[in-house]
Scaffold this motif. Structure first.
Motif, PDB file in Angstrom:
ATOM      1  N   THR A 212       0.742  -1.141   0.048  1.00 37.54           N
ATOM      2  CA  THR A 212      -0.073   0.082  -0.062  1.00 37.54           C
ATOM      3  C   THR A 212       1.044   1.049  -0.029  1.00 37.54           C
ATOM      4  OG1 THR A 212       0.189   0.004   2.413  1.00 37.54           O
ATOM      5  CG2 THR A 212      -1.863  -1.321   1.085  1.00 37.54           C
ATOM      6  N   LYS A 213       0.373   2.333  -0.687  1.00 41.21           N
ATOM      7  CA  LYS A 213       1.156   3.370  -0.914  1.00 41.21           C
ATOM      8  C   LYS A 213       0.948   4.336   0.638  1.00 41.21           C
ATOM      9  CE  LYS A 213       1.153   4.143  -5.696  1.00 41.21           C
ATOM     10  NZ  LYS A 213       0.646   5.248  -6.701  1.00 41.21           N
ATOM     11  N   GLY A 214       2.093   5.026   1.084  1.00 39.73           N
ATOM     12  CA  GLY A 214       1.763   5.896   2.198  1.00 39.73           C
ATOM     13  C   GLY A 214       2.175   5.477   3.364  1.00 39.73           C
ATOM     14  N   PRO A 215       2.103   6.019   4.508  1.00 40.94           N
ATOM     15  CA  PRO A 215       2.634   5.509   5.950  1.00 40.94           C
ATOM     16  C   PRO A 215       1.444   4.454   6.343  1.00 40.94           C
ATOM     17  CG  PRO A 215       1.546   7.552   6.162  1.00 40.94           C
ATOM     18  CD  PRO A 215       1.475   7.355   4.615  1.00 40.94           C
ATOM     19  N   ARG A 216       2.289   3.352   7.179  1.00 39.49           N
ATOM     20  CA  ARG A 216       1.549   2.305   7.699  1.00 39.49           C
ATOM     21  C   ARG A 216       0.615   2.791   8.668  1.00 39.49           C
ATOM     22  NH1 ARG A 216       6.578   0.002   6.958  1.00 39.49           N
ATOM     23  NH2 ARG A 216       6.494  -1.787   5.647  1.00 39.49           N
ATOM     24  N   LEU A 217      -0.468   1.936   8.800  1.00 36.40           N
ATOM     25  CA  LEU A 217      -1.612   2.489  10.039  1.00 36.40           C
ATOM     26  C   LEU A 217      -0.760   2.199  11.257  1.00 36.40           C
ATOM     27  CD1 LEU A 217      -4.668   0.904   8.671  1.00 36.40           C
ATOM     28  CD2 LEU A 217      -4.163   3.209   8.658  1.00 36.40           C
ATOM     29  N   GLY A 218      -0.654   3.130  12.201  1.00 35.82           N
ATOM     30  CA  GLY A 218      -0.048   2.638  13.370  1.00 35.82           C
ATOM     31  C   GLY A 218       1.218   3.010  13.736  1.00 35.82           C
ATOM     32  N   GLY A 219       1.962   3.348  12.660  1.00 33.75           N
ATOM     33  CA  GLY A 219       3.567   3.453  12.679  1.00 33.75           C
ATOM     34  C   GLY A 219       3.923   2.279  12.091  1.00 33.75           C
ATOM     35  N   GLY A 220       4.247   1.251  12.827  1.00 32.66           N
ATOM     36  CA  GLY A 220       5.112   0.003  12.451  1.00 32.66           C
ATOM     37  C   GLY A 220       4.224  -1.183  11.739  1.00 32.66           C
ATOM     38  N   PRO A 221       4.780  -2.113  10.916  1.00 30.56           N
ATOM     39  CA  PRO A 221       4.143  -3.299  10.481  1.00 30.56           C
ATOM     40  C   PRO A 221       3.508  -3.921  11.702  1.00 30.56           C
ATOM     41  CG  PRO A 221       6.490  -3.560  10.267  1.00 30.56           C
ATOM     42  CD  PRO A 221       6.348  -2.246  10.897  1.00 30.56           C
ATOM     43  N   ALA A 222       4.083  -4.229  12.591  1.00 32.63           N
ATOM     44  CA  ALA A 222       3.603  -5.124  13.700  1.00 32.63           C
ATOM     45  C   ALA A 222       2.312  -4.581  14.449  1.00 32.63           C
ATOM     46  CB  ALA A 222       4.582  -5.333  15.012  1.00 32.63           C
ATOM     47  N   HIS A 223       2.387  -3.122  14.699  1.00 31.57           N
ATOM     48  CA  HIS A 223       1.134  -2.230  15.165  1.00 31.57           C
ATOM     49  C   HIS A 223       0.024  -2.457  14.039  1.00 31.57           C
ATOM     50  CE1 HIS A 223      -0.143   1.829  17.087  1.00 31.57           C
ATOM     51  NE2 HIS A 223      -1.056   0.527  17.307  1.00 31.57           N
TER      52      HIS A 223
END
Length: 197
Positions: free
Chosen positions: A5-16
């Motif tokens: 997905t484009k843009g920043p991840r939800l919540g900051g990191g991939p685990a979050h």
């Protein structure tokens, strides 16, 4: 490989992000409808659809795969026993996203994501409907053409019967037919012969 997905991840990191989407999915399966931001709803949809597909399979391996995403056994049990039978005849599209305007505090676009649990009513496709309409129309002219061909065959048979001379009708072999025609020609008197007599 899935497209990132484009843009920043939800919540900051991939685990979050994984934990956030798992919690949203658990809430969706528990309450059947949740209100969240449009971005979270759009990111939740593929995960929820995949988990419902596993629930429709219903085997032990599918249950364990869903448990690896959603850790709550009661939510997984509800998904497999209550939700999966309701969408058994649906071939995808288990969720619906409806935009509901902006949030009051930060003006974030909000949406409601819900499970589509209504029974499926199969609509005939446009191609099948066109074929169904064309089939009776094609059958009717076929019957008319057959009737026209039968009438044409009868008229041809009548014309050939009228063209036959009595000598031809009585002839049993080609030699007798030729002899009968020669006798008929001799019997016919032309106007030139009448003047000479």
């Amino acid at each position: 490989m899935p497209k990132p997905t484009k843009g920043p991840r939800l919540g900051g990191g991939p685990a979050h992000e994984r934990l956030l989407l798992a919690n949203l999915a658990a809430a969706l399966f528990t309450h059947k409808s949740i209100k969240t931001t449009e971005t979270k709803a759009k990111r939740l949809r593929p995960l929820a659809e995949r988990l419902v597909t596993f629930a429709k399979r219903g085997d032990l391996h599918a249950r364990r795969r869903v448990l690896s995403v959603i850790g709550d056994k009661t939510v997984v049990h509800e998904l497999f026993t209550e939700i999966a039978p309701l969408v058994a005849d649906r071939e995808g599209g288990y969720t619906r996203i409806t935009k509901v305007g902006n949030r009051k505090g930060d003006n974030a676009p909000m949406a409601v994501i819900e499970l589509v649990l209504e029974p499926v009513t199969k609509k005939p496709s446009a191609k099948k409907a066109a074929k169904a309409d064309a089939a009776p129309a094609a059958e009717a002219p076929a019957e008319d053409t057959v009737a026209d061909e039968v009438i044409a065959d009868e008229t041809v048979a009548d014309e050939t019967a009228a063209d036959e001379t009595p000598a031809d009708a009585g002839a049993e072999s080609p030699e007798e037919g030729a002899a009968a025609e020669a006798a008929a020609e001799d019997a016919v008197v032309t106007p030139a012969e009448e003047k000479s007599e």
